[in-house]
Design a protein around this motif. Structure first.
Motif, PDB file in Angstrom:
ATOM      1  N   ARG A 168       0.825  -1.210   0.000  1.00  0.00           N
ATOM      2  CA  ARG A 168       0.000   0.000   0.000  1.00  0.00           C
ATOM      3  C   ARG A 168       0.857   1.258   0.000  1.00  0.00           C
ATOM      4  O   ARG A 168       0.483   2.272  -0.597  1.00  0.00           O
TER       5      ARG A 168
ATOM      6  N   ASN B 294       0.778   4.347  -2.862  1.00  0.00           N
ATOM      7  CA  ASN B 294       0.624   5.764  -2.520  1.00  0.00           C
ATOM      8  C   ASN B 294       1.822   6.616  -2.927  1.00  0.00           C
ATOM      9  O   ASN B 294       1.678   7.806  -3.197  1.00  0.00           O
TER      10      ASN B 294
ATOM     11  N   GLU C  95     -15.063  -0.946   0.388  1.00  0.00           N
ATOM     12  CA  GLU C  95     -14.608   0.451   0.297  1.00  0.00           C
ATOM     13  C   GLU C  95     -13.173   0.573  -0.200  1.00  0.00           C
ATOM     14  O   GLU C  95     -12.629   1.685  -0.299  1.00  0.00           O
ATOM     15  N   TYR C  96     -12.531  -0.551  -0.533  1.00  0.00           N
ATOM     16  CA  TYR C  96     -11.124  -0.524  -0.946  1.00  0.00           C
ATOM     17  C   TYR C  96     -10.926   0.387  -2.165  1.00  0.00           C
ATOM     18  O   TYR C  96     -11.580   0.225  -3.193  1.00  0.00           O
TER      19      TYR C  96
ATOM     20  N   ALA D 235     -12.112   5.045  -0.452  1.00  0.00           N
ATOM     21  CA  ALA D 235     -12.004   5.934   0.707  1.00  0.00           C
ATOM     22  C   ALA D 235     -10.568   5.922   1.202  1.00  0.00           C
ATOM     23  O   ALA D 235      -9.717   5.173   0.708  1.00  0.00           O
ATOM     24  N   GLU D 236     -10.297   6.756   2.188  1.00  0.00           N
ATOM     25  CA  GLU D 236      -8.962   6.824   2.757  1.00  0.00           C
ATOM     26  C   GLU D 236      -8.618   5.505   3.435  1.00  0.00           C
ATOM     27  O   GLU D 236      -9.468   4.859   4.053  1.00  0.00           O
ATOM     28  N   ASP D 237      -7.340   5.095   3.297  1.00  0.00           N
ATOM     29  CA  ASP D 237      -6.904   3.826   3.886  1.00  0.00           C
ATOM     30  C   ASP D 237      -7.160   3.801   5.390  1.00  0.00           C
ATOM     31  O   ASP D 237      -6.915   4.775   6.093  1.00  0.00           O
ATOM     32  N   ASP D 238      -7.638   2.651   5.841  1.00  0.00           N
ATOM     33  CA  ASP D 238      -7.951   2.501   7.261  1.00  0.00           C
ATOM     34  C   ASP D 238      -7.688   1.050   7.648  1.00  0.00           C
ATOM     35  O   ASP D 238      -7.657   0.157   6.786  1.00  0.00           O
TER      36      ASP D 238
END
Length: 505
Positions: free
Chosen positions: A194, A198, A225-226, A229-232
């Protein structure tokens, strides 16, 4: 890195000639420690990684993986250089027994293009996916104890990553990026996936970046949501839930479809006989990301949580303080015990008690258990996860060092910033008193402790001795001064004891 050996091209040459050809050294790292071989290995889809080859670590004598990221446009690389260095410095901090080790990186700059080279641990035993396929092929079912042990190890690694500052989101957790060794040790790889997505812009990296989600067979590992949205941490928990489910049922059937459907995942979960296992996996794959538990929470789930045995706690304590004990202390200690001697006794008022004798404990089994604990097979999950130790920022090499480097661009040079936490020494004089043998142990804050020994003559000063040892101990100048004072006190006390006992030095 997280990879398996690629199929070798069949040719007219014999196997021996082919093996010699693949072991040919193509390139060396600037320091000479890492030697790249010709044999290519498949590493899945890690963004930007153009090639991965087997390499040899000449210091440790083990195989590693030599990975390369190529940039065709040097100007674009220069614009991203600081961001790339920061990413790799963060990866250098990752240290966990259940995570594939990231060893080293360096930059190779040329006129037309740039290259980032990084060295990772080589996992030769194969992926979890391969193990599950073999198990299913042999018509066997998954052992529940093994399933719990694997889940605990994976969650221990995820909890560690998510507790880093800043948090590290894996983003590519599948049964292909989880590896199992022959002793049952689980390691997760592609931790940098990841971060690569980025940091490396698609236009600047040689070749086309393809996130692993594009592979249809692994699409079901990724949360709804992969990428949207923002990575979580929740995306890793969803992926872990699918991995845990596949470990339990061996394979989630796609029923002839290209992609494993939601219905197939639901059916696989419902097929689990243990209601706690069903609840555990279902909590991980909830559609709403906010409703998924954290990795730390899952370690305390009823299906996994257990009060650690005194044996496991004692083993972790022994491993943590191993530097204080002589070598082979367990073997020597067990030899001195009377097999019929009473080790412990439990007394009951209204019924016979229980006696535990030393003969009930197998030294070989104890040694194996300690080795497994040391390797990370039985982590302590009821405690806060340890944080990565800070590492120094990379500095560029001097002009003289650049001239002696073996490749165009040198490896980053590091300023020693690690601290000595404790110092222990042992002094033993010979019968004549002409020399003294020093055994020195330095406990470091990065847990890479130093153990040194040497002979001391009566004419040696503590300061000269400290300056001599600092070249082997890799400690800072400040700690060198502390070491000199520590040795002076120790030598003074030793000489006092020797004079008191009538020994002259």
């Amino acid at each position: 890195m997280t990879m398996s050996v690629a199929e070798r091209n069949s040719g007219s040459e014999g196997k021996e000639e082919e093996s010699e050809d693949e072991s040919e050294i193509l390139e060396e790292s600037p320091c000479g420690r890492w030697q790249k071989r010709k044999e290519q290995i498949s590493q899945g889809n890690v963004p930007g990684v153009e090639s991965a080859s087997l390499a040899m670590d000449t210091e440790e004598g083990v195989e590693v993986v030599w990975n390369e990221v190529l940039f065709n446009d040097r100007k674009v690389f220069k614009a991203q250089e600081e961001k790339i260095k920061e990413m790799f410095e963060n990866l250098m901090q990752v240290e966990h027994p259940n995570i594939v080790k990231f060893h080293k990186y360096w930059l190779d700059m040329k006129e037309s293009r740039a290259r980032v080279i990084f060295i990772t641990e080589y996992m030769s035993s194969g992926s979890l996916k391969q193990f599950l396929k073999k198990t299913k092929k042999n018509h066997k079912t998954m052992n529940v104890k093994a399933w719990k042990r694997w889940c605990t190890q994976i969650l221990s690694a995820l909890s560690y990553l998510h507790s880093c500052e800043p948090p590290i989101i894996h983003g590519n957790l599948t049964c292909d990026t989880i590896f199992i060794q022959h002793n049952g040790l689980i390691k997760i790889g592609s931790v940098w996936h990841r971060l690569f997505v980025n940091v490396f812009p698609e236009a600047s990296v040689h070749g086309k970046v393809r996130p692993n989600r594009d592979e249809q067979r692994n699409l079901h590992f990724f949360s709804p949501e992969y990428g949207l949205a923002e990575d979580d941490y929740a995306i890793d928990i969803f992926s872990f839930g699918i991995c845990a489910l596949e470990m339990a049922v061996l394979e989630i059937q796609a029923n002839g479809d290209a992609v494993v459907s939601k219905e197939a995942i639901t059916n696989a979960g419902q097929s689990l006989e243990d209601p706690l296992m069903r609840e555990f996996t279902q909590s991980c794959v909830r559609h709403e990301a906010k409703q998924r538990p954290t990795a730390h929470d899952l370690l305390f789930h009823r299906v996994l949580f257990e009060v650690h045995s005194l044996k496991l706690l004692a083993a972790h304590c022994l491993i943590s303080n191993q530097y204080l004990l002589p070598e082979n202390c367990v073997e020597e200690k067990t030899k001195s015990f009377d097999p019929n001697g009473l080790m412990a006794e439990i007394k009951h008022g209204n019924r016979p008690g229980v006696q535990l004798k030393y003969s009930h404990v197998s030294p070989l089994e104890l040694d194996k258990f300690l080795e497994d604990v040391k390797n990370g097979i039985y982590p302590l999950m009821n405690f806060a996860s340890s944080r990565p130790h800070p590492v120094p920022r990379a500095l560029s090499l001097s002009h003289e060092q650049v001239e002696t480097a073996k490749s165009p661009t040198p490896e980053p040079q590091e300023t020693e910033s690690r601290k000595v936490i404790q110092m222990h020494c042992n002094l033993e004089s010979n019968e004549e008193g002409t020399k003294t043998h020093l055994s020195l142990f330095l406990k470091m804050d990065d847990k890479l402790h130093r153990q040194l020994s040497c002979d001391i003559l009566p004419t040696d000063s503590s300061k000269d001795l400290a300056n001599e040892l600092v070249h082997y101990a890799f400690i800072s100048e400040e700690d060198c001064e502390k070491l000199a004072g520590f040795l002076e006190d120790a030598l003074t006390r030793h000489k006092g004891k020797a004079l008191a006992s009538g020994t002259t030095q």
